[in-house]
Write an enzyme that holds these catalytic residues in place. Sequence first.
Site, PDB file in Angstrom:
ATOM      1  N   SER A 102     -13.596   0.994 -15.458  1.00 13.27           N
ATOM      2  CA  SER A 102     -13.947   0.095 -14.362  1.00 13.27           C
ATOM      3  C   SER A 102     -15.098  -0.840 -14.746  1.00 13.27           C
ATOM      4  O   SER A 102     -15.005  -1.594 -15.694  1.00 13.27           O
ATOM      5  CB  SER A 102     -14.263   0.918 -13.110  1.00 13.27           C
ATOM      6  OG  SER A 102     -14.460   0.108 -11.990  1.00 13.27           O
ATOM      7  N   ASP A 239     -14.152  -6.734 -11.164  1.00 17.18           N
ATOM      8  CA  ASP A 239     -14.777  -5.846 -12.138  1.00 17.18           C
ATOM      9  C   ASP A 239     -13.777  -5.579 -13.262  1.00 17.18           C
ATOM     10  O   ASP A 239     -12.701  -6.180 -13.303  1.00 17.18           O
ATOM     11  CB  ASP A 239     -15.255  -4.558 -11.479  1.00 17.18           C
ATOM     12  CG  ASP A 239     -14.129  -3.767 -10.838  1.00 17.18           C
ATOM     13  OD1 ASP A 239     -13.093  -4.382 -10.512  1.00 17.18           O
ATOM     14  OD2 ASP A 239     -14.269  -2.546 -10.640  1.00 17.18           O
ATOM     15  N   ASP A 243     -10.141  -3.442  -9.393  1.00 11.16           N
ATOM     16  CA  ASP A 243      -9.857  -2.791  -8.118  1.00 11.16           C
ATOM     17  C   ASP A 243     -10.862  -3.209  -7.051  1.00 11.16           C
ATOM     18  O   ASP A 243     -10.786  -2.756  -5.909  1.00 11.16           O
ATOM     19  CB  ASP A 243      -9.805  -1.269  -8.254  1.00 11.16           C
ATOM     20  CG  ASP A 243     -11.136  -0.636  -8.645  1.00 11.16           C
ATOM     21  OD1 ASP A 243     -12.091  -1.387  -8.975  1.00 11.16           O
ATOM     22  OD2 ASP A 243     -11.226   0.608  -8.635  1.00 11.16           O
TER      23      ASP A 243
END
Length: 444
Positions: A102, A239, A243
């Site tokens: 992430s 990011d 998400d």
Amino acid sequence: MARLFGTDGVRGLANGDLSPELALSVAAAAARVLAEHDSSHRPVAVVGRDPRASGEMLQAAVAAGLTSAGADVMQVGVLPTPAIAYLVGDLSADLGVMISASHNPMPDNGIKLFAAGGHKLPDTIEDEIEAAVGAAFSRPTGAGVGRIYDISDALDRYLAHLLKSLPSRLDGLRVVVDCANGAAWAAAPQAYREAGAEVIAIHALPDGENINDGCGSTHLDGLREAVRTEQADLGIAHDGDADRCLAVDASGEVVDGDQIMAVLALAMKESGELAQNTLVATVMSNLGLHLAMREHDVDLRTTAVGDRYVLEELRESNLSLGGEQSGHVVLPAYATTGDGLLTAMRLMSRVAATSSPLAELAGVMTRLPQVLVNVKVADKAAVATSDSVSSAVAAVEAELGDSGRVLLRPSGTEQLVRVMVEAPSHEMAEAAAQRLVGVVSSVG
């Protein structure tokens, strides 16, 4: 021993604590657990990744682990996490594997698993997989070994899904999108262009090492400058695994997840999509969101911090919108997890449909100044039960009344107590926070 699965899968330093051997073992364990729960067919897994260099290594290990346990693998390449969740359902797979860390720095990586339908794995299944990691098993041979297939139209499938979810087209909008040199580098610009927007993409040339490097939703200065320079209507920041989504208005002011949820909640209320007239947010959402929703007769439910708790409340109560201040927004009618591209398209659709600047739409909510202090303590449990801490909190709350808010939250992993105060001015919030920090420090 610490639990292998955290709140968002398995994460760690790639080729360090998150080794290819561990990735292989986790994948093989997941395939075996799936087969034990349903032996009617050979398990099928969708596997994708973000562009960080270690993803190539870990994808190979995950594919080897899955196939060694008899599962077939559908590789979809570099795609956002929500695309993997969607494709699990669209391709009728039994499992989804996203290799990404992430917003973490490039040296880290992670393995996130999705169940059939693209939903997060229940804790009980994660526990079964963890228990099976490293355990000996009877390996299939011959035709029993899994196969690996490349899905060439995976991006097209995901983009078609996004476009179907759009209330109105984005024609006439000029937008800058910061792809964080991550998983959205191809999908986001293409999705927004196909929806009708004029798109200027920045940080959309991943080289395996530059993901999240001074860009994306955790570093907004570059996007703010680009929006002003390009005279764009707004900017969108993703990011590393896309998400989440944050935005910037035409003047370069940040529009955070709370403001995005406020805009979407009112739009969905107007269209009749806001189930039970309710929005779900976490306890960390700004008081300004509470006040704005109250003013517009929208109920606001709060959960513990973490998108998994927002998801649980949405699913259990059949609600249609929820998310976090960080930009994780979930629209269950269209996605099983937070989807930054979906969020951005819904936000831009509202701008286009109303012909209103983003600043005006986001102005429905006024963010109160917020001060957050992490206080190191010897015993966070003692702080939680302290009468002096309770009295100090009550005194600050009485002073602030309806114009402010206090939240003390122990860390889930460290001996820390997070002291958060919101007030009409930064000075008031800072003063109140420091008073509470003093009391917490003296007790803990």
